[in-house]
Structure formats: structure tokens, C-alpha cells
Design a protein around this motif. Structure first.
Motif, PDB file in Angstrom:
ATOM      1  N   TYR A 282       7.852   3.564   1.933  1.00 40.98           N
ATOM      2  CA  TYR A 282       8.147   1.854   1.900  1.00 40.98           C
ATOM      3  C   TYR A 282       8.146   0.894   2.928  1.00 40.98           C
ATOM      4  O   TYR A 282       7.834  -0.179   3.110  1.00 40.98           O
ATOM      5  CB  TYR A 282       9.212   1.662   0.838  1.00 40.98           C
ATOM      6  CG  TYR A 282       9.063   2.016  -0.588  1.00 40.98           C
ATOM      7  CD1 TYR A 282       7.920   2.593  -0.941  1.00 40.98           C
ATOM      8  CD2 TYR A 282      10.312   1.724  -1.445  1.00 40.98           C
ATOM      9  CE1 TYR A 282       7.751   2.741  -2.418  1.00 40.98           C
ATOM     10  CE2 TYR A 282       9.694   2.002  -2.853  1.00 40.98           C
ATOM     11  CZ  TYR A 282       8.820   2.435  -3.378  1.00 40.98           C
ATOM     12  OH  TYR A 282       8.395   2.888  -4.596  1.00 40.98           O
ATOM     13  N   SER A 283       8.736   1.644   4.089  1.00 43.00           N
ATOM     14  CA  SER A 283       9.369   0.694   5.295  1.00 43.00           C
ATOM     15  C   SER A 283       8.073   0.768   5.989  1.00 43.00           C
ATOM     16  O   SER A 283       8.160  -0.071   7.316  1.00 43.00           O
ATOM     17  CB  SER A 283      10.333   1.425   5.933  1.00 43.00           C
ATOM     18  OG  SER A 283      10.198   2.420   6.654  1.00 43.00           O
ATOM     19  N   VAL A 313       0.482   8.781   2.354  1.00 39.10           N
ATOM     20  CA  VAL A 313       0.141   7.519   1.761  1.00 39.10           C
ATOM     21  C   VAL A 313       0.425   7.330   0.166  1.00 39.10           C
ATOM     22  O   VAL A 313       0.074   8.433  -0.616  1.00 39.10           O
ATOM     23  CB  VAL A 313      -1.551   7.450   2.054  1.00 39.10           C
ATOM     24  CG1 VAL A 313      -2.049   6.020   1.252  1.00 39.10           C
ATOM     25  CG2 VAL A 313      -1.870   7.506   3.382  1.00 39.10           C
ATOM     26  N   SER A 314       0.954   6.276  -0.050  1.00 44.51           N
ATOM     27  CA  SER A 314       1.088   5.913  -1.628  1.00 44.51           C
ATOM     28  C   SER A 314      -0.040   5.605  -2.266  1.00 44.51           C
ATOM     29  O   SER A 314      -0.402   4.603  -1.904  1.00 44.51           O
ATOM     30  CB  SER A 314       2.218   5.047  -1.321  1.00 44.51           C
ATOM     31  OG  SER A 314       2.512   4.648  -2.967  1.00 44.51           O
ATOM     32  N   ARG A 315      -0.608   6.385  -3.013  1.00 43.82           N
ATOM     33  CA  ARG A 315      -1.814   5.920  -3.753  1.00 43.82           C
ATOM     34  C   ARG A 315      -1.551   5.065  -4.952  1.00 43.82           C
ATOM     35  O   ARG A 315      -2.368   4.479  -5.588  1.00 43.82           O
ATOM     36  CB  ARG A 315      -2.640   7.299  -4.239  1.00 43.82           C
ATOM     37  CG  ARG A 315      -1.848   8.022  -5.450  1.00 43.82           C
ATOM     38  CD  ARG A 315      -2.586   9.210  -5.582  1.00 43.82           C
ATOM     39  NE  ARG A 315      -2.241   9.887  -7.047  1.00 43.82           N
ATOM     40  CZ  ARG A 315      -2.247   9.498  -8.180  1.00 43.82           C
ATOM     41  NH1 ARG A 315      -2.658   8.405  -8.590  1.00 43.82           N
ATOM     42  NH2 ARG A 315      -1.488  10.227  -9.179  1.00 43.82           N
ATOM     43  N   MET A 316      -0.325   5.221  -5.445  1.00 43.85           N
ATOM     44  CA  MET A 316      -0.116   4.456  -6.727  1.00 43.85           C
ATOM     45  C   MET A 316       1.185   3.810  -6.696  1.00 43.85           C
ATOM     46  O   MET A 316       2.331   4.382  -6.051  1.00 43.85           O
ATOM     47  CB  MET A 316       0.087   5.282  -8.214  1.00 43.85           C
ATOM     48  CG  MET A 316       0.462   4.520  -9.184  1.00 43.85           C
ATOM     49  SD  MET A 316       0.685   5.657 -10.791  1.00 43.85           S
ATOM     50  CE  MET A 316      -1.070   6.155 -10.991  1.00 43.85           C
ATOM     51  N   LEU A 321       2.915  -2.506  -2.404  1.00 39.43           N
ATOM     52  CA  LEU A 321       3.259  -1.083  -1.869  1.00 39.43           C
ATOM     53  C   LEU A 321       2.242  -0.045  -1.835  1.00 39.43           C
ATOM     54  O   LEU A 321       2.272   1.006  -1.379  1.00 39.43           O
ATOM     55  CB  LEU A 321       4.591  -0.577  -2.210  1.00 39.43           C
ATOM     56  CG  LEU A 321       5.774  -1.469  -2.098  1.00 39.43           C
ATOM     57  CD1 LEU A 321       7.142  -0.817  -2.778  1.00 39.43           C
ATOM     58  CD2 LEU A 321       6.093  -1.218  -0.405  1.00 39.43           C
ATOM     59  N   VAL A 322       1.148  -0.497  -2.714  1.00 42.44           N
ATOM     60  CA  VAL A 322       0.155   0.718  -2.926  1.00 42.44           C
ATOM     61  C   VAL A 322      -0.523   0.788  -1.580  1.00 42.44           C
ATOM     62  O   VAL A 322      -0.893  -0.253  -0.701  1.00 42.44           O
ATOM     63  CB  VAL A 322      -0.893   0.434  -3.978  1.00 42.44           C
ATOM     64  CG1 VAL A 322      -1.760  -0.931  -4.023  1.00 42.44           C
ATOM     65  CG2 VAL A 322      -1.941   1.167  -4.436  1.00 42.44           C
ATOM     66  N   ASN A 380      -3.279   1.409  -8.482  1.00 42.24           N
ATOM     67  CA  ASN A 380      -3.789   2.538  -8.105  1.00 42.24           C
ATOM     68  C   ASN A 380      -5.215   2.585  -7.124  1.00 42.24           C
ATOM     69  O   ASN A 380      -5.847   1.822  -7.599  1.00 42.24           O
ATOM     70  CB  ASN A 380      -3.954   3.525  -9.442  1.00 42.24           C
ATOM     71  CG  ASN A 380      -4.608   4.950  -8.787  1.00 42.24           C
ATOM     72  OD1 ASN A 380      -3.705   5.864  -8.402  1.00 42.24           O
ATOM     73  ND2 ASN A 380      -5.588   5.450  -9.162  1.00 42.24           N
ATOM     74  N   ILE A 381      -5.005   3.238  -6.146  1.00 41.48           N
ATOM     75  CA  ILE A 381      -6.405   3.453  -5.313  1.00 41.48           C
ATOM     76  C   ILE A 381      -6.719   4.894  -5.328  1.00 41.48           C
ATOM     77  O   ILE A 381      -6.265   5.624  -5.288  1.00 41.48           O
ATOM     78  CB  ILE A 381      -6.172   2.899  -4.090  1.00 41.48           C
ATOM     79  CG1 ILE A 381      -7.415   2.845  -3.262  1.00 41.48           C
ATOM     80  CG2 ILE A 381      -5.189   3.658  -3.197  1.00 41.48           C
ATOM     81  CD1 ILE A 381      -7.338   2.224  -1.930  1.00 41.48           C
TER      82      ILE A 381
END
Length: 456
Positions: A282-283, A313-316, A321-322, A380-381
Motif C-alpha cells: 500500500y505504501s 504487485v496488487s492485481r485486485m 491501490l490496484v 482488477n487488472i
């Protein structure tokens, strides 16, 4: 600023409250309640573009007693007595009874037609005995927070009952004294809030500067005198002659993802098995301590341990934040990825340069465009969309120079942001301490208004 104490104190009869001024009393809130209720279930079926305001937990702030109506849900009020029962009036006190226990707000005169959700308790006081604002400040004080947090019950979803709210211990001075103390706190907390807002603006400006510095370095380089060429993409415009703009897929060796398993929401002890939270990125920096301990009977199902040099990596996630990412600097053989996080292995480029690219405005813009048309609350990506993003590739020596420059420059900006963040924390601590001291009678502020009026 120092304040005098009262001349005489007595035992309050409440262990964690201690002594109170001799002419004050302690009574449960229920003695002064004319009406107590909470909202009804099922009103989500009546959400509409216009209509009455529907007050939810998000409209109650944690450290203020005013409603936050910047983002309100409207509702077409269903017929029947439930509407009348849950309708608010000016001067009502609202408490959150799930999630952030004890968040409180006093309903303003300007509210108009409004109703409370099932997660909000509505307290209407008997007139002329105690001020709603006094109750709100008490709920925000250490006394109120201690009581309300201690009453929370439930497992994964902690909540309060209406009876819990009604038993809130109220330190009760004479009405005229309540008026004086509330006026004092309104004025002093407004001063502190103005200073907090000033520091928050500074943090926002520094954050913008950090992002602009990164964006300029990864898209234009460090030498503005270098000859440029067209990048072939509108998002980058001209780039230095020696640079290449290409799809991310050409610099990614592989993408891995893990398995979501049952866990408990505490960090895994050292050498135990943990599963990453999406908050680990997140940061904008990877924080492996943002993990949950995996249950023993689920350990056999974990997959994809954290590797050094990989991007997490955050995909969702939510729209902001995505795509959030951070670089893992070390192998973490006991920490595993869930299915909502990717581990992206970079080839032919500096992983640190790619990491800075994910902090740029151009990266965020491309993520936003790739996710356009999906849910407004959770996006979502896909891997294909991610791999189709455009990235700049300078010569490797220039990548390393840019990384060195950004490490130094971003660290300086971060130090300033940390100082401002520390200042905000100190101001908020002072605010909380001032409220607690005033509403429990530890300090006597009755003459402070008079002194300030004379000074003005």
C-alpha cells in the motif's frame, strides 16, 4: 499553556476515571436519554440518486464530533413506522456500533431529512439537562474510548449493543459549566485542527513533488540537454535518443501468484509460515511484515515464496491501490503470496528502475485506463493488461544513475514528509489529551474563555 486545577476533588466511583471535581457527578447516560434506537436492515434496497440522507458509519469520523457529509448515500424512504423511528433530529448524538466502535457525531441544525443505518445508534437526550456536544466530547475522551472499546463483543465483527451505549458513564458538571468547557474545547480544537490541516497540506505537496520527481526522471532522464526523439506513444511524448519505449511484456521474465489460504490476522512469528496481505504494498514500498500467520492445516497449500529482486504487485484492489507495487530486496522463504498479489520477475532491466516506474504518474495513468469500466469500488487488472503497459528503457548505466539520483532525492523528500507526519501525530495527541483533561475535570478551563476574550 497551563491550566489550574479545581479546588476540591472527590472519588468518582469508577476505577479508571479516578477523582472528579467535588461538585460534579457521574451517572450512566441512560438517565438523560429520551429516545434510543438504531437503524433498520434492508435499506440498501432503497438506495437512490436523490432523496433523504442515509447516515452510515463512514459519515462518523473517529476523532471529531461533526458529521462528514462529503460522501453521502441517498435513500428513497420506505413506507412504514421504521422511517419515523430512524429519522434524525438536530442535536441527536450518533454512535458507531460496529467497526470503529465509539465514533460519534452530533447532528447539526442544517441536516435536513436524514436517517441512520443499522450500524449507527441514535441517542436523543432529555432537554435542558446535558449538552449533546458534552456527550460527544466525553465519547472522544480517554474515558469514553476506554469504556466503549471494553464493551465491544463478537468474534470477527466487534460491535456494541444499545444497552452498552446507554450505560456509558457520564461525568456531569452543571449545565453552565458544560457550556463553558464545550466552548473552550471548540475553540482550542479548532486551532489544533488548523495546524493539522496545514501539515497535511505540506505532506500532500511533498508527495506531489516526490511523484513528479520520479515521473520526470523515468520519462525524460536527468540531462535536459540530451537530444530527443519521438517515443511513438502519446503518454510519453519525446524521450532521449538512446532510450526505447516498449511494452512491459518484453522486460518481464515471468509472473507468479500464490494461493489464498486460511490464516489468522496476526503476523507470523519468526520462521513460521505467513501469507502476505495486499496492504504489504500500500505504501509503495514492499513490507513483508504485513502478513498473516497461516493455520497449521493450511500450510501444505501455500505456494510462491517471496524472492529477492521481484516486484510484488496488487492485481485486485480499490481504484487508488490496484497496481500498487513494491520491490522485494531479500528472499523471504517463509512468507508466501496470496492469489491477489503477483510476483513479477524482471529481465534485462534494473528491477529498482522498474520499481520507481511503478511510482510514477504515467504508470498510475496507464493502470487507470486499463481498469476503466470495471467496478468503481474494487478493480482488477489482468496479466495481459499489465504486460501491455508501456515502459521506458534507458541504457542500463543510465538506469543505474537514475536509480541513484532518485534514492537520494526521494529520501530527502521522505524525511520532510516524516517530520510533518510526526508533527501531525503530536498535534493529535495534544488534542486528545486536552479533551480528556477538560471533560474529566483534571484541569479547570472555566476562566480561559474570559482571559482570551480580554486578551482579544
Amino acid at each position: 499553556m497551563s491550566f489550574p486545577h479545581y479546588d476540591f476533588y472527590k472519588a468518582s466511583g469508577v476505577d479508571w476515571l479516578g477523582v472528579i471535581p467535588g461538585h460534579w457527578d457521574v451517572v450512566p447516560l441512560k438517565r438523560n436519554i429520551a429516545f434510543l434506537t438504531s437503524g433498520s436492515r434492508g435499506w440498501a434496497d432503497h438506495y437512490s440518486e436523490d432523496g433523504a440522507i442515509f447516515i452510515r458509519i463512514g459519515n462518523l469520523t473517529r476523532d471529531r464530533s461533526s458529521l462528514d457529509l462529503r460522501n453521502v448515500q441517498r435513500v428513497a424512504v420506505p413506507e412504514g413506522i421504521e422511517g419515523e423511528r430512524t429519522k434524525v433530529e438536530p442535536g441527536d448524538i450518533l454512535f458507531s456500533i460496529t467497526a470503529y466502535l465509539g465514533s460519534v457525531a452530533v447532528v447539526p441544525e442544517s441536516i435536513g431529512l436524514a436517517y441512520v443505518s443499522q450500524h449507527v445508534a441514535l441517542v436523543r437526550l432529555k432537554r435542558g439537562v446535558i449538552l449533546p456536544e458534552w456527550i460527544a466530547y466525553l465519547a472522544l475522551s480517554s474515558v469514553g474510548k476506554t469504556y466503549l472499546e471494553a464493551q465491544g463483543y463478537g468474534g470477527t465483527k466487534v460491535q456494541l449493543s444499545l444497552e452498552d451505549i446507554s450505560r456509558l458513564p457520564i461525568v456531569c458538571p452543571p449545565l453552565s459549566e458544560q457550556v463553558a468547557i464545550v466552548s473552550f474545547l471548540d475553540r482550542e480544537t479548532a486551532k489544533i485542527d488548523a495546524l493539522v490541516e496545514e501539515q497535511q497540506r505540506l505532506i500532500d505537496l511533498l508527495n506531489e513533488k516526490r511523484q513528479a520527481t520520479i515521473s520526470r526522471a523515468i520519462s525524460k532522464g536527468l540531462n535536459p540537454l540530451l537530444a530527443n526523439k519521438t517515443s511513438g506513444t502519446a503518454i510519453y511524448g519525446p524521450v532521449p535518443d538512446t532510450w526505447v519505449v516498449l511494452r512491459l511484456r518484453f522486460v518481464v521474465g515471468k509472473i507468479e501468484s500464490g494461493t489464498s489460504v486460511n490464516s489468522i490476522d496476526i503476523p507470523a512469528p519468526e520462521n513460521a509460515i505467513g501469507i502476505l496481505k495486499t496492504s504489504s504494498v500500500y505504501s509503495g514500498e514492499f513490507d513483508y511484515t504485513e502478513n498473516k500467520a497461516v493455520l497449521d492445516d493450511e500450510i501444505s497449500r501455500v505456494s510462491c515464496p517471496v524472492k529477492s529482486g521481484a516486484l510484488i504487485v496488487s492485481r485486485m484492489n480499490t481504484p487508488d491501490l490496484v497496481g500498487a507495487a513494491g520491490l522485494s530486496l531479500y528472499d523471504r522463504p517463509n512468507i508466501y503470496l496470496p492469489d491477489r498479489l503477483w510476483q513479477v520477475h524482471i529481465k534485462g532491466m534494473s528491477p529498482e528502475f522498474v520499481d520507481y516506474w511503478t511510482k510514477s504518474e504515467i504508470y498510475r495513468y496507464q493502470i487507470k485506463m486499463a481498469c476503466a469500466g470495471t467496478s468503481s469500488s474494487m478493480q482488477n487488472i489482468s496479466q495481459d493488461q499489465f504486460l501491455n503497459l508501456y515502459i521506458t528503457r534507458p541504457p542500463i548505466s543510465e538506469q543505474n544513475s537514475i536509480v541513484q539520483y532518485l534514492e537520494s532525492t526521494v529520501a530527502e523528500i521522505k524525511a520532510l514528509m516524516d517530520n510533518a507526519t510526526d508533527a501531525v501525530a503530536l498535534l493529535q495527541e495534544r488534542r486528545a489529551a486536552l479533551i480528556s483533561a477538560a471533560v474529566t475535570g483534571k484541569i479547570d478551563v472555566r476562566d480561559a474563555l474570559t482571559r482570551n476574550a480580554e486578551a482579544a
